[in-house]
Design a protein around this motif. Structure first.
Motif, PDB file in Angstrom:
ATOM      1  N   TRP B 151      35.094  49.294  41.736  1.00 50.92           N
ATOM      2  CA  TRP B 151      35.003  50.744  41.923  1.00 50.92           C
ATOM      3  C   TRP B 151      33.586  51.162  42.312  1.00 50.92           C
ATOM      4  O   TRP B 151      33.355  52.294  42.720  1.00 50.92           O
ATOM      5  CB  TRP B 151      35.448  51.478  40.652  1.00 50.92           C
ATOM      6  CG  TRP B 151      36.922  51.379  40.419  1.00 50.92           C
ATOM      7  CD1 TRP B 151      37.611  50.248  40.097  1.00 50.92           C
ATOM      8  CD2 TRP B 151      37.896  52.442  40.509  1.00 50.92           C
ATOM      9  NE1 TRP B 151      38.962  50.538  39.973  1.00 50.92           N
ATOM     10  CE2 TRP B 151      39.155  51.879  40.213  1.00 50.92           C
ATOM     11  CE3 TRP B 151      37.808  53.798  40.791  1.00 50.92           C
ATOM     12  CZ2 TRP B 151      40.324  52.634  40.208  1.00 50.92           C
ATOM     13  CZ3 TRP B 151      38.976  54.545  40.778  1.00 50.92           C
ATOM     14  CH2 TRP B 151      40.210  53.965  40.492  1.00 50.92           C
ATOM     15  N   SER B 173      44.306  47.240  35.037  1.00 49.93           N
ATOM     16  CA  SER B 173      44.214  48.667  35.343  1.00 49.93           C
ATOM     17  C   SER B 173      45.353  49.442  34.688  1.00 49.93           C
ATOM     18  O   SER B 173      46.522  49.180  34.968  1.00 49.93           O
ATOM     19  CB  SER B 173      44.264  48.853  36.863  1.00 49.93           C
ATOM     20  OG  SER B 173      44.402  50.215  37.182  1.00 49.93           O
ATOM     21  N   ARG B 176      48.041  55.730  35.117  1.00 49.75           N
ATOM     22  CA  ARG B 176      48.045  57.099  34.605  1.00 49.75           C
ATOM     23  C   ARG B 176      48.031  58.068  35.767  1.00 49.75           C
ATOM     24  O   ARG B 176      47.570  57.729  36.851  1.00 49.75           O
ATOM     25  CB  ARG B 176      46.854  57.333  33.683  1.00 49.75           C
ATOM     26  CG  ARG B 176      45.513  56.994  34.304  1.00 49.75           C
ATOM     27  CD  ARG B 176      44.586  56.352  33.259  1.00 49.75           C
ATOM     28  NE  ARG B 176      43.230  56.204  33.770  1.00 49.75           N
ATOM     29  CZ  ARG B 176      42.797  55.138  34.449  1.00 49.75           C
ATOM     30  NH1 ARG B 176      43.633  54.168  34.743  1.00 49.75           N
ATOM     31  NH2 ARG B 176      41.548  55.063  34.859  1.00 49.75           N
ATOM     32  N   THR B 186      46.621  56.266  39.655  1.00 47.57           N
ATOM     33  CA  THR B 186      45.752  55.085  39.708  1.00 47.57           C
ATOM     34  C   THR B 186      46.073  54.223  40.923  1.00 47.57           C
ATOM     35  O   THR B 186      45.174  53.669  41.556  1.00 47.57           O
ATOM     36  CB  THR B 186      45.951  54.205  38.456  1.00 47.57           C
ATOM     37  OG1 THR B 186      46.431  55.016  37.396  1.00 47.57           O
ATOM     38  CG2 THR B 186      44.674  53.530  38.063  1.00 47.57           C
ATOM     39  N   SER B 189      44.485  55.543  44.103  1.00 43.82           N
ATOM     40  CA  SER B 189      43.045  55.288  44.162  1.00 43.82           C
ATOM     41  C   SER B 189      42.764  53.833  44.514  1.00 43.82           C
ATOM     42  O   SER B 189      41.911  53.543  45.347  1.00 43.82           O
ATOM     43  CB  SER B 189      42.388  55.605  42.817  1.00 43.82           C
ATOM     44  OG  SER B 189      42.645  56.931  42.452  1.00 43.82           O
ATOM     45  N   CYS B 190      43.495  52.921  43.875  1.00 43.18           N
ATOM     46  CA  CYS B 190      43.242  51.495  44.112  1.00 43.18           C
ATOM     47  C   CYS B 190      43.587  51.105  45.542  1.00 43.18           C
ATOM     48  O   CYS B 190      42.870  50.341  46.174  1.00 43.18           O
ATOM     49  CB  CYS B 190      44.040  50.644  43.130  1.00 43.18           C
ATOM     50  SG  CYS B 190      43.352  50.719  41.479  1.00 43.18           S
TER      51      CYS B 190
END
Lengths: 292, 287
Positions: B151, B173, B176, B186, B189-190
């Motif tokens: 990140w 990970s 959420r 999540t 984002s990943c």
């Protein structure tokens, strides 16, 4: 593209816009079903025991547990007091029928009345009676969970944050799949799971006394509280920011105070530290500590 | 074509149960071998579980501890990367990811960025790693970035600048963010991260996430291999155990870098001078 922009855009607090509360029901269902399955097995147990009241929270919980463990491994307990309505019984039965788990009726009138006959009688405050009923019910659920069942909690996020529940009563459980969903979100999930519509639509009540409704007792609606709590808790907005966004200042103060004053209910009992290593303070093992 | 088949073991380790997890690794390694993989990657802390708290000290071992010997032994058949709690010679605990090949441990990365906020408490229990290094792996020069490491934009940048054409990202990970109208928060984002790094650093990103629950927190899976042209070579389902297999084409790296020579043109000297000047560090100039 428009959708993903909407998702990643700034979420503005607006008392008239409930859309931030909407959830992806299929995703939540998948997460909660596997939660119940995984955490039950990790506890070394295989059955679920759930107090089924005829309301929406326990209906959703029982549906999720039935999907996770199989309906044959779910025991629903309907535990009426003499003031409980016939409608509640019919709704509990409808949930049991819809999801195929066994429902047993275990009345609590005798023991609750016997206790108060010797301890306060008719003068006992109705809050005391309500708390006693909630703890009586939970003691039955724990009894019936022996030897291989887990008691599954049904307190939703709104109740947990407001402290609108009885400590070691309805709030007690081994695991709780619905505690991170606001009441409004539970309604959405309930519809997706196929909970009978009359249960989803009816006014929420703890049936602690005649004519009681949650919203009547609280003095605000779940829709108002959920949206405010969402921005206050999930989005971390300060009270002044909430008021600036148009939320009622009195409601903001009241709800924040309810959250603060009830925090003791949401944590384990605090232990006085005197030794070098203390349960809850610096003896910190995960609950899912597995055998090798 | 020069390709290497990479397997990701999207598994659910048992928390604090190293011997059970070793058995579990053996089974996944066998499956990866049967699938023809030259390398199998396990998620962060795959041999111990993630939310260890005080268990971290109980399960820690040195990188050359005999308890890890079965992994070393199995790496005679195919390369293996797995996660464990490393106790360093000076008794610090680290979140570590090893890379075993030909019967030997050839590289260990210690997690540098330890998230200690929100649902994370790494910094309470573990010490920080202090470097990002590259090493020779199946499929080319590689670097490891454990979960939060990735990140931080500087992590894949440093690895790519040092010659990595592959970045392995073993993760634990937690899923959420369940708002309507998109994927799991999540996951979005990943995926954004994996694709961006892959395409703009012209590297393969191999993201190995775990599944299962620990103390109510769900790990979401969704492991993936993203190629230097930004395409998703393979992606595992969310929340379920899965052996993900995908091909890494070493020539694709060369082709993409010829077409899109961002790394060739990168001015590391400017980055270095800028940082040195801001931090007040002297630089020996060669010019």
């Amino acid at each position: 593209m428009t959708e993903s922009l909407a998702r990643t855009g700034v979420i503005r607090p607006d008392p008239k816009d409930p859309s931030p509360l909407r959830i992806d029901e299929a995703l939540v269902r998948k997460m909660l079903v596997s939660f119940v399955r995984d955490e039950t097995v990790k506890a070394g147990l295989k059955r679920a025991v759930i107090g089924v009241s005829g309301g929406i929270d326990s209906a959703v919980t029982a549906a999720l547990a039935s999907e996770a463990l199989g309906p044959d491994n779910v025991l629903g307990l309907f535990t009426p007091y003499r003031r409980s309505s016939d409608e509640s019984r019919l709704h509990a039965q409808a949930v049991s029928k819809a999801f195929g788990f066994r429902l047993e009726e275990v009345p609590i009138t005798k023991q609750v009345d016997a206790y108060f006959a010797d301890n306060g009688g008719d003068t006992a405050d109705r809050i005391r009676v309500g708390n006693k009923m909630a703890r009586e019910r939970k003691s039955i659920e724990y009894d019936r969970s022996w030897p291989d069942g887990i008691v599954i909690g049904t307190s939703n996020k709104t109740e947990l944050l407001l402290g609108y529940g009885t400590q070691f009563g309805d709030m007690a459980a081994g695991i709780n799949p619905v505690g991170d969903l606001y009441k409004t979100q539970l309604r959405e999930l309930a519809a997706h799971l196929g909970i009978p519509a009359e249960i989803v639509r009816k006014a929420p009540t703890a049936e602690l006394w005649e004519g009681q409704t949650d919203e009547g007792e609280l003095g605000f609606t779940y829709a108002e509280a959920d949206l405010l709590l969402y921005h206050m808790v999930d989005r971390r907005l300060r009270p002044a920011e909430l008021v600036a966004a148009g939320f009622d200042p009195k409601l903001v103060t009241r709800i924040r105070e309810m959250v603060r004053r009830s925090h003791y209910k949401r944590v384990m009992p605090i232990i006085a530290k005197v030794s070098l290593r203390t349960v809850g303070h610096d003896f910190l093992y995960p609950r899912d500590w597995e055998a090798d | 074509m020069s390709t290497v088949r990479v397997a990701i073991a999207q598994c659910a380790p048992a928390l604090g149960a190293v011997h059970r997890n070793l058995e579990m690794h053996r089974a996944w390694i066998a499956k990866a071998r049967d699938a023809g993989a030259g390398l199998v990657i396990f998620p962060e802390l795959s041999l111990t579980g993630y939310y260890l708290k005080d268990l971290a000290a109980d399960v820690a071992c040195a990188a050359d501890d005999p308890v890890l010997a079965p992994i070393a032994e199995a790496s005679r058949a195919l390369d293996i990367s797995a996660g464990f709690v490393e106790r360093s010679a000076d008794a610090k605990l680290h979140i570590a990811q090893g890379y075993w090949s030909g019967g030997k441990l050839v590289h260990v990365h210690r997690k540098v960025y330890l998230p200690t906020y929100g649902i994370f408490d790494d910094g309470r229990y573990f010490g920080q790693g202090d470097r990002f290094e590259t090493f020779a792996a199946a499929g080319g020069t590689a670097g490891i970035a454990i979960c939060e490491d990735l990140w931080h934009v500087s992590t894949p940048y440093l690895l790519a600048a040092a010659g990595a054409s592959l970045v392995f990202c073993p993760s634990a990970s937690p899923g959420r963010g369940v708002a309507e109208g998109g994927d799991l928060g999540t996951a979005e984002s990943c995926r954004l991260m994996d694709r961006f790094y892959a395409q703009y650093l012209t590297i393969y990103v191999v993201y190995a996430n775990r599944v299962g629950h620990e103390d109510g927190i769900a790990f979401w899976g969704g492991s993936e291999i993203v190629a230097p042209d930004g395409t998703v070579v393979a992606r595992a389902p969310e929340f379920d155990e899965h052996l993900l297999v995908g091909e890494i084409d070493t020539e694709l790296v060369a082709r993409e870098r010829a077409r899109n020579p961002l790394l060739r043109d990168e001015r590391e000297d400017i980055v270095l001078r800028n940082l040195a000047s801001r931090l007040g560090l002297p630089l020996d100039r060669r010019d």
